[in-house]
Design a protein around this motif. Sequence first.
Motif, PDB file in Angstrom:
ATOM      1  N   LEU A 260      70.070   1.275 -50.011  1.00  0.00           N
ATOM      2  CA  LEU A 260      71.238   0.745 -49.296  1.00  0.00           C
ATOM      3  C   LEU A 260      70.880   0.655 -47.825  1.00  0.00           C
ATOM      4  CD1 LEU A 260      74.941   1.871 -49.702  1.00  0.00           C
ATOM      5  CD2 LEU A 260      73.924   1.739 -47.430  1.00  0.00           C
ATOM      6  N   GLU A 261      71.289  -0.438 -47.189  1.00  0.00           N
ATOM      7  CA  GLU A 261      71.120  -0.591 -45.750  1.00  0.00           C
ATOM      8  C   GLU A 261      72.435  -1.004 -45.120  1.00  0.00           C
ATOM      9  OE1 GLU A 261      68.845  -3.222 -42.276  1.00  0.00           O
ATOM     10  OE2 GLU A 261      68.230  -3.457 -44.377  1.00  0.00           O
ATOM     11  N   LEU A 262      72.767  -0.392 -43.994  1.00  0.00           N
ATOM     12  CA  LEU A 262      73.901  -0.811 -43.175  1.00  0.00           C
ATOM     13  C   LEU A 262      73.393  -1.421 -41.886  1.00  0.00           C
ATOM     14  CD1 LEU A 262      76.428   2.181 -43.318  1.00  0.00           C
ATOM     15  CD2 LEU A 262      76.306   0.179 -44.815  1.00  0.00           C
ATOM     16  N   ARG A 263      73.982  -2.540 -41.501  1.00  0.00           N
ATOM     17  CA  ARG A 263      73.832  -3.081 -40.151  1.00  0.00           C
ATOM     18  C   ARG A 263      75.219  -2.947 -39.529  1.00  0.00           C
ATOM     19  NH1 ARG A 263      68.871  -6.045 -39.468  1.00  0.00           N
ATOM     20  NH2 ARG A 263      69.537  -6.118 -37.299  1.00  0.00           N
ATOM     21  N   HIS A 276      77.984  -4.672 -41.928  1.00  0.00           N
ATOM     22  CA  HIS A 276      77.292  -5.322 -43.043  1.00  0.00           C
ATOM     23  C   HIS A 276      76.616  -4.270 -43.923  1.00  0.00           C
ATOM     24  CE1 HIS A 276      77.752  -9.162 -40.917  1.00  0.00           C
ATOM     25  NE2 HIS A 276      77.329  -8.530 -39.828  1.00  0.00           N
ATOM     26  N   MET A 277      76.696  -4.437 -45.255  1.00  0.00           N
ATOM     27  CA  MET A 277      76.026  -3.534 -46.184  1.00  0.00           C
ATOM     28  C   MET A 277      75.228  -4.330 -47.206  1.00  0.00           C
ATOM     29  SD  MET A 277      77.509  -0.371 -48.501  1.00  0.00           S
ATOM     30  CE  MET A 277      78.567  -1.341 -49.588  1.00  0.00           C
ATOM     31  N   PHE A 278      73.999  -3.876 -47.467  1.00  0.00           N
ATOM     32  CA  PHE A 278      73.117  -4.499 -48.440  1.00  0.00           C
ATOM     33  C   PHE A 278      72.697  -3.419 -49.444  1.00  0.00           C
ATOM     34  CE2 PHE A 278      72.709  -6.421 -44.295  1.00  0.00           C
ATOM     35  CZ  PHE A 278      72.806  -7.782 -44.531  1.00  0.00           C
ATOM     36  N   ARG A 286      73.014  -6.928 -53.780  1.00  0.00           N
ATOM     37  CA  ARG A 286      74.329  -7.442 -53.401  1.00  0.00           C
ATOM     38  C   ARG A 286      74.596  -7.184 -51.930  1.00  0.00           C
ATOM     39  NH1 ARG A 286      78.564  -3.671 -53.116  1.00  0.00           N
ATOM     40  NH2 ARG A 286      78.084  -1.566 -53.896  1.00  0.00           N
ATOM     41  N   TYR A 287      75.470  -8.035 -51.381  1.00  0.00           N
ATOM     42  CA  TYR A 287      75.907  -7.900 -49.991  1.00  0.00           C
ATOM     43  C   TYR A 287      77.398  -7.631 -49.977  1.00  0.00           C
ATOM     44  CZ  TYR A 287      77.783  -9.311 -45.479  1.00  0.00           C
ATOM     45  OH  TYR A 287      78.479  -9.342 -44.299  1.00  0.00           O
TER      46      TYR A 287
END
Length: 341
Positions: A260-263, A276-278, A286-287
Amino acid sequence: MTRFAAIGLDHRHVYDMTAGLLAAGAACAGHDPETTDPRVLVGFRKRFPDVPAIERERLLDDPSIDFVVLAAVPRDRAALAIEAMRRGKDVMVDKPGVTTADQLAAVEAAVRETGRIWSICLGRLTSPAVQAALAVVRSGEIGRLVSLTSLAPHRLNRALRPAWFFERAAYGGIINDIGTHSIDQFLAFAEAKGAMMDATILSSTIGAFGTEPPGFEDFAAITLRSDTMLGSIRLDWFTPDGMPDWGDGRLFLVGTDGTLELRKNLDIEGRAGGEHMFVANRQRTRYQDCSGVPVTYYRDFLDDVRDRAGRVSEDGRAFSVCRLALRCQQEATRFAPVRRP
């Protein structure tokens, strides 16, 4: 209606705290005009023109005021919070809540003595993206957490900073200041999968890379370990002026079944806005736009003021976060690189 006062208008975070409380249904009874930065006072009055200026002692003595919001110079926050608690007020304080171990001990003693609420308004509590990521972790979608990497760059905005901003004794050091958010975030994700609310410091480094004045702490790196996962944290004051926000806060989680990545602030070349979350898991990627995810911190705080149910206390989380941040700051290796021609 729950009423509060804004005291210590020395940092612009008081704007967001006041706005969040008003949106949650509280009423601001007044603000103390004493400040070390007149620009903050001007900004507060522009944003909240209907909030009257009232001398601090009158606000603290007003029995109709339930709690105070503090965004004073960091070294002064503990003493102000203790005074407010002993005069019957709950407290919401900007980070860092304290700058020394002695201050932390005094605040803890005051909370025990008075039974008042002392809550730090931390980034995790007001971030829709972090709340969404915690929900993903609790759901098991990315499996058991293995590691967390947090990047927390900040823009210096030198022209807007008051003199105390560059005095280490005033802000408590880079880790104790802006690192408090990231340390709290690590503990929250570790605890989300059943870890104890503490961590071992594997390494802590503070750098002074030449930002004026000499010795100003402009970089830090921390490595933490809980009983379930590892965490790496980077802090700095090097967000370039070309960046369209004050920083590019990012969070990376690695789990046994996904990532999981957060911007948090921006998608540097893509979607507008922040939050934003990926996510990548065993089935797909998914986004998610997290900007609409509700955050309940301000409402929970007001509910706690009314019924003392302990929603924002989290079994002493704020004290644990402060204690760990102070240890990281105190134990850090100092690094002042030699400039090469």
